[in-house]
Design a protein around this motif. Structure first.
Motif, PDB file in Angstrom:
ATOM      1  N   ASP A  36      29.186  37.692  46.718  1.00 36.44           N
ATOM      2  CA  ASP A  36      29.959  36.821  47.603  1.00 36.44           C
ATOM      3  C   ASP A  36      30.839  35.872  46.811  1.00 36.44           C
ATOM      4  OD1 ASP A  36      29.031  37.902  49.942  1.00 36.44           O
ATOM      5  OD2 ASP A  36      27.300  36.581  50.067  1.00 36.44           O
ATOM      6  N   LEU A  37      30.348  35.397  45.663  1.00 38.41           N
ATOM      7  CA  LEU A  37      31.155  34.524  44.818  1.00 38.41           C
ATOM      8  C   LEU A  37      32.360  35.266  44.257  1.00 38.41           C
ATOM      9  CD1 LEU A  37      31.564  31.844  43.303  1.00 38.41           C
ATOM     10  CD2 LEU A  37      30.063  32.723  41.514  1.00 38.41           C
ATOM     11  N   ALA A  38      32.176  36.545  43.922  1.00 39.97           N
ATOM     12  CA  ALA A  38      33.291  37.324  43.376  1.00 39.97           C
ATOM     13  C   ALA A  38      34.419  37.472  44.386  1.00 39.97           C
ATOM     14  CB  ALA A  38      32.786  38.705  42.936  1.00 39.97           C
ATOM     15  N   LYS A  39      34.088  37.462  45.677  1.00 42.47           N
ATOM     16  CA  LYS A  39      35.130  37.564  46.697  1.00 42.47           C
ATOM     17  C   LYS A  39      35.974  36.299  46.783  1.00 42.47           C
ATOM     18  CE  LYS A  39      32.012  40.438  49.477  1.00 42.47           C
ATOM     19  NZ  LYS A  39      31.226  40.512  50.732  1.00 42.47           N
ATOM     20  N   GLU A  40      35.396  35.178  46.384  1.00 46.97           N
ATOM     21  CA  GLU A  40      36.085  33.903  46.533  1.00 46.97           C
ATOM     22  C   GLU A  40      36.679  33.383  45.230  1.00 46.97           C
ATOM     23  OE1 GLU A  40      36.148  32.724  49.566  1.00 46.97           O
ATOM     24  OE2 GLU A  40      34.673  34.063  50.473  1.00 46.97           O
ATOM     25  N   VAL A  41      36.450  34.086  44.125  1.00 47.64           N
ATOM     26  CA  VAL A  41      36.789  33.503  42.829  1.00 47.64           C
ATOM     27  C   VAL A  41      38.289  33.340  42.642  1.00 47.64           C
ATOM     28  CG1 VAL A  41      36.895  35.690  41.568  1.00 47.64           C
ATOM     29  CG2 VAL A  41      36.185  33.620  40.375  1.00 47.64           C
ATOM     30  N   GLN A  42      39.103  34.172  43.295  1.00 41.95           N
ATOM     31  CA  GLN A  42      40.548  34.096  43.122  1.00 41.95           C
ATOM     32  C   GLN A  42      41.224  33.225  44.180  1.00 41.95           C
ATOM     33  OE1 GLN A  42      41.757  35.303  40.506  1.00 41.95           O
ATOM     34  NE2 GLN A  42      40.279  36.818  39.824  1.00 41.95           N
ATOM     35  N   ASN A  43      40.473  32.722  45.139  1.00 39.23           N
ATOM     36  CA  ASN A  43      41.094  32.005  46.248  1.00 39.23           C
ATOM     37  C   ASN A  43      41.795  30.731  45.798  1.00 39.23           C
ATOM     38  OD1 ASN A  43      40.038  34.005  47.774  1.00 39.23           O
ATOM     39  ND2 ASN A  43      38.649  32.739  48.965  1.00 39.23           N
ATOM     40  N   GLY A  44      41.203  30.008  44.872  1.00 36.83           N
ATOM     41  CA  GLY A  44      41.818  28.764  44.415  1.00 36.83           C
ATOM     42  C   GLY A  44      43.141  29.001  43.722  1.00 36.83           C
ATOM     43  N   ARG A  45      43.196  30.076  42.925  1.00 38.55           N
ATOM     44  CA  ARG A  45      44.441  30.373  42.225  1.00 38.55           C
ATOM     45  C   ARG A  45      45.542  30.763  43.200  1.00 38.55           C
ATOM     46  NH1 ARG A  45      46.386  35.064  40.713  1.00 38.55           N
ATOM     47  NH2 ARG A  45      44.456  36.092  41.307  1.00 38.55           N
ATOM     48  N   LEU A  46      45.211  31.615  44.185  1.00 43.68           N
ATOM     49  CA  LEU A  46      46.218  32.019  45.161  1.00 43.68           C
ATOM     50  C   LEU A  46      46.640  30.848  46.047  1.00 43.68           C
ATOM     51  CD1 LEU A  46      44.872  35.529  46.237  1.00 43.68           C
ATOM     52  CD2 LEU A  46      46.581  34.961  44.529  1.00 43.68           C
ATOM     53  N   PHE A  47      45.705  29.957  46.345  1.00 40.80           N
ATOM     54  CA  PHE A  47      46.073  28.790  47.152  1.00 40.80           C
ATOM     55  C   PHE A  47      47.061  27.899  46.407  1.00 40.80           C
ATOM     56  CE2 PHE A  47      45.295  24.280  48.011  1.00 40.80           C
ATOM     57  CZ  PHE A  47      45.690  24.216  49.342  1.00 40.80           C
ATOM     58  N   ARG A  48      46.875  27.741  45.101  1.00 38.09           N
ATOM     59  CA  ARG A  48      47.822  26.932  44.334  1.00 38.09           C
ATOM     60  C   ARG A  48      49.214  27.566  44.329  1.00 38.09           C
ATOM     61  NH1 ARG A  48      43.127  25.729  41.279  1.00 38.09           N
ATOM     62  NH2 ARG A  48      43.314  27.651  40.060  1.00 38.09           N
ATOM     63  N   LEU A  49      49.260  28.887  44.269  1.00 36.50           N
ATOM     64  CA  LEU A  49      50.551  29.560  44.352  1.00 36.50           C
ATOM     65  C   LEU A  49      51.235  29.285  45.691  1.00 36.50           C
ATOM     66  CD1 LEU A  49      49.943  33.081  42.755  1.00 36.50           C
ATOM     67  CD2 LEU A  49      51.471  31.306  41.918  1.00 36.50           C
ATOM     68  N   LEU A  50      50.487  29.426  46.775  1.00 37.18           N
ATOM     69  CA  LEU A  50      51.065  29.187  48.098  1.00 37.18           C
ATOM     70  C   LEU A  50      51.460  27.728  48.272  1.00 37.18           C
ATOM     71  CD1 LEU A  50      48.707  31.350  50.343  1.00 37.18           C
ATOM     72  CD2 LEU A  50      51.038  31.854  49.626  1.00 37.18           C
ATOM     73  N   ALA A  51      50.660  26.804  47.706  1.00 36.39           N
ATOM     74  CA  ALA A  51      50.999  25.384  47.818  1.00 36.39           C
ATOM     75  C   ALA A  51      52.307  25.086  47.086  1.00 36.39           C
ATOM     76  CB  ALA A  51      49.860  24.523  47.270  1.00 36.39           C
ATOM     77  N   ASP A  99      52.018  35.978  40.024  1.00 39.99           N
ATOM     78  CA  ASP A  99      51.279  35.112  39.106  1.00 39.99           C
ATOM     79  C   ASP A  99      51.273  35.681  37.698  1.00 39.99           C
ATOM     80  OD1 ASP A  99      49.831  32.953  38.328  1.00 39.99           O
ATOM     81  OD2 ASP A  99      47.938  33.618  39.176  1.00 39.99           O
ATOM     82  N   ALA A 100      51.184  36.993  37.580  1.00 33.81           N
ATOM     83  CA  ALA A 100      51.164  37.618  36.265  1.00 33.81           C
ATOM     84  C   ALA A 100      52.561  37.892  35.725  1.00 33.81           C
ATOM     85  CB  ALA A 100      50.374  38.929  36.330  1.00 33.81           C
ATOM     86  N   GLY A 101      53.572  37.907  36.580  1.00 36.69           N
ATOM     87  CA  GLY A 101      54.928  38.176  36.122  1.00 36.69           C
ATOM     88  C   GLY A 101      55.104  39.587  35.614  1.00 36.69           C
ATOM     89  N   VAL A 102      54.664  40.572  36.363  1.00 36.56           N
ATOM     90  CA  VAL A 102      54.756  41.958  35.922  1.00 36.56           C
ATOM     91  C   VAL A 102      56.203  42.430  35.999  1.00 36.56           C
ATOM     92  CG1 VAL A 102      52.408  42.440  36.651  1.00 36.56           C
ATOM     93  CG2 VAL A 102      54.275  42.811  38.237  1.00 36.56           C
TER      94      VAL A 102
END
Length: 652
Positions: free
Chosen positions: A535-550, A608-611
């Motif tokens: 369950d933690l693995a499902k949420e681990v990227q949420n903070g990073r994506l939220f900062r992008l959207l913010a 975020d990665a700039g591919v």
């Protein structure tokens, strides 16, 4: 049609915790094959007279060349060749690589300042970010060939030299070269659920831990309880501050001011509060003993012993102090706060129908069917789970030379499904402290025997699912109920704990009765850990994506920035606006909104990665089409947000 294409490589991350390309260095400074070397260095203890290839102990990794050189050649070959066929493990020498020379500004034999400059190459190479390639690359691939200032040591490792700001740094380069055919994603991904969790089946009579929504609701409830406060005007009896604690919140109904009856456990009127310590801003549980005046401080010796005990099934005591903040002399015990905990009494013995089930049948007669397990009784697996945890807590307490003295359903907290914690430990040691006693630990052996008796009563009450079963006149009925519905091990455990013995008993004596059920509880705890980690693995990227959207939200549609009404509609901002439409505002051929969460997550991760992947952005009037790469969008994104940051800081 306008086209805009660049070949810029993936740029570094955003301002804070954004995507970073995988580092190509070993975080621990060890060869890439250290994982295989550790297994190759397995050896039995030298103290054994004869080799035992099935022994479970092994020599831990220590990095000492002399230790590795003293290993038995026969043991090395027996273990390394049997375990793996990896080429780097074929010979014992692979497990004993001599450490290479490593010098930096902090360890150079020459005089150097204590503070390493921030431009030093050392911090960049001391990163602890794991590199998955390091676990798959043999040590032979760790020799770069493109550094003209490098030199090879006698061990085959390369000593790199770099000068920054007039300071020369020497360091050992253990960077592995990438293997042919090894490809890692250059942006964050979401793997599927691990198979050991996806196919996990709950066992019979075991609590269910497999609902993510249930776990989420439990965490939310804990947060609500932790942040709960009271209106001071409505409850004036609760002071605003007590010693260094503030924001008191009653966890139990407050006793009336004219209450005369005292607590059945401690012999004093008590109350319990949640409070925040101003020293560390952490929540604690305060247990107040009303009207108690501490005369002698010799008991603090026992309090100090309790403060040193840290166990997963014991609520840790932090401090004890006296106060007059409540309008009278009071003694306050500060414990760790576990939000959402309820007592065993309220969970299992608060149902009036349970006692009726136990007492409704005439146990001396056999004129009807006997009650069966699950017909109002607790599953035996749950009882054993409680026994393992309570006995573990008692074992730690008794080993420390103390006695629990609060093994009672009203003082045992249950959090979650089956997690137990013994609460209010140490209170009796202070309230009943005898100043005339020279040795405060003289009676601990007697109190420890009472703990075992109390544990037996708790287990018997759980087996009967009724407190009426531990009454002296009902003991025979209760044991008959246990004999009929539960295993002989549980019956023998209860009899051993409740029967007086000719010798001093120990909590370790009940371990044979628990037997292999201990492994069942260990397995359940590890399965629970697997589920929570998934369950933690499902949420681990949420903070990073939220900062992008913010950050995108602060850029898009910003009205009249720097006195330019068209600021958000021109230049780099226009590309970001079209990218926002590409994320959220796409439609189908019929004009219906096209909503795909995977599309949004994938595009944000690539940004975020700039591919270098190309993307087609279409204006709302469909007259302009711009073909750009995610690296272009990331550059526009960073430049624009940095402009906003500079304006917010008054630098523009």
């Amino acid at each position: 049609m306008m086209q805009r294409m660049t070949n810029s490589s993936s740029s570094p991350s955003l301002l804070n915790d954004s995507a970073k390309p995988y580092a190509s260095h070993d975080p621990l400074g060890s060869p890439g094959s250290s994982l295989f070397n550790d297994f190759g260095a397995l050896s039995i203890s030298q103290r054994r007279k004869t080799p035992n290839p099935t022994a479970s102990e092994f020599i831990p990794k220590g990095g000492s060349t002399s230790r590795l050189s003293n290993l038995s050649q026969s043991n090395m070959s027996a273990f390394s060749q049997a375990l793996f066929s990896h080429p780097s493990v074929g010979s014992p020498a692979a497990a004993g690589l001599a450490p290479g020379m490593s010098l930096s500004a902090g360890s150079s034999p020459l005089h150097s300042p204590k503070i390493t400059p921030h431009t030093s190459p050392a911090p960049r190479r001391r990163s602890h970010t794991p590199n998955p390639a390091n676990y798959l690359v043999p040590s032979s691939a760790s020799t770069p060939l493109n550094n003209p200032v490098s030199q090879t040591s006698s061990t085959g490792q390369v000593i790199q030299k770099e000068t920054v700001g007039g300071t020369t740094y020497f360091y050992t380069d253990t960077t592995p070269a990438p293997l042919t055919g090894m490809v890692f994603p250059n942006y964050h991904i979401y793997p599927p659920t691990a198979p050991h969790v996806a196919y996990m089946q709950p066992k019979a009579n075991a609590p269910s831990f497999f609902m993510a929504d249930e776990l989420r609701q439990e965490l939310i409830n804990r947060h609500l309880i932790t942040m709960a406060q009271i209106d001071q005007a409505d409850i004036p009896a609760v002071p605003a501050e007590v010693d260094s604690y503030h924001s008191l919140f009653p966890l139990e109904p407050l006793p009336p001011p004219n209450r005369i009856q005292k607590s059945s456990n401690f012999g004093y009127i008590t109350s319990c509060y949640k409070a925040v310590n101003s020293k560390d801003d952490l929540p604690y549980c305060l247990r107040r003993i009303h009207g108690f005046r501490l005369v002698n401080t010799k008991c603090m010796v026992l309090v100090d012993m309790w403060k040193k005990i840290q166990h997963s099934n014991i609520v840790t005591l932090r401090e004890v102090f006296t106060t007059k903040a409540f309008g009278e002399h009071s003694l306050v015990f500060a414990y760790d706060f576990h939000a959402g905990g309820e007592t065993m009494m309220s969970r299992h013995f608060n149902d009036p129908g349970a006692d009726a089930y136990f007492t409704k049948r005439k146990w001396g007669q056999h004129d009807g069917p006997l009650p069966r397990q699950h017909a109002g009784l607790l599953p035996e697996s749950l009882i054993w789970a409680y026994v393992v945890q309570l006995s573990s807590a008692l074992r730690t307490i008794h080993t420390a030379g103390l006695a629990c003295r609060v093994m009672d359903p009203t003082k045992i907290l249950i959090t979650g499904k089956t997690r137990l914690r013994v609460n209010c430990a140490g209170i009796f040691d202070v309230l009943t402290f005898d100043n005339s006693q020279n040795n405060p630990l003289a009676l601990m052996a007697q109190f420890q025997q009472a703990d075992l008796m109390s544990l037996g009563k708790v287990v018997l009450a759980l087996a009967c699912n009724s407190l009426a079963g531990i009454q002296r006149e009902n003991l025979q009925k209760a044991m008959e109920l246990v004999t009929i519905n539960y295993s002989s091990d549980l019956k023998n455990l209860i009899l051993y704990l409740l029967t007086d013995q000719n010798r001093l008993r120990s909590v370790n004596d009940i371990m044979p009765m628990i037997g292999a059920r201990f492994y069942t509880q260990l397995d359940a705890a590890q399965m629970r850990n697997d589920v929570i980690e998934e369950d933690l693995a499902k949420e681990v990227q949420n903070g990073r994506l939220f900062r992008l959207l913010a950050k995108l939200g602060t850029i898009n549609e910003r009205p009249e920035f720097q006195k330019d009404p068209t600021w958000s509609e021109t230049g780099d901002r226009y590309l970001l606006k079209l990218f926002r439409d590409h994320l959220f505002h796409q439609v189908t051929e019929a004009g219906a909104p096209w909503i795909d969460l995977s599309h949004i997550i994938s595009c944000l991760n690539k940004l975020d990665a700039g591919v270098p992947e190309k993307i087609s952005l279409i204006s709302r009037d469909e007259k302009s089409v711009l073909v750009v790469t995610y690296s272009d969008l990331k550059r526009c994104f960073e430049n624009t947000f940095q402009e906003l940051i500079a304006a917010a800081n008054g630098q523009l």
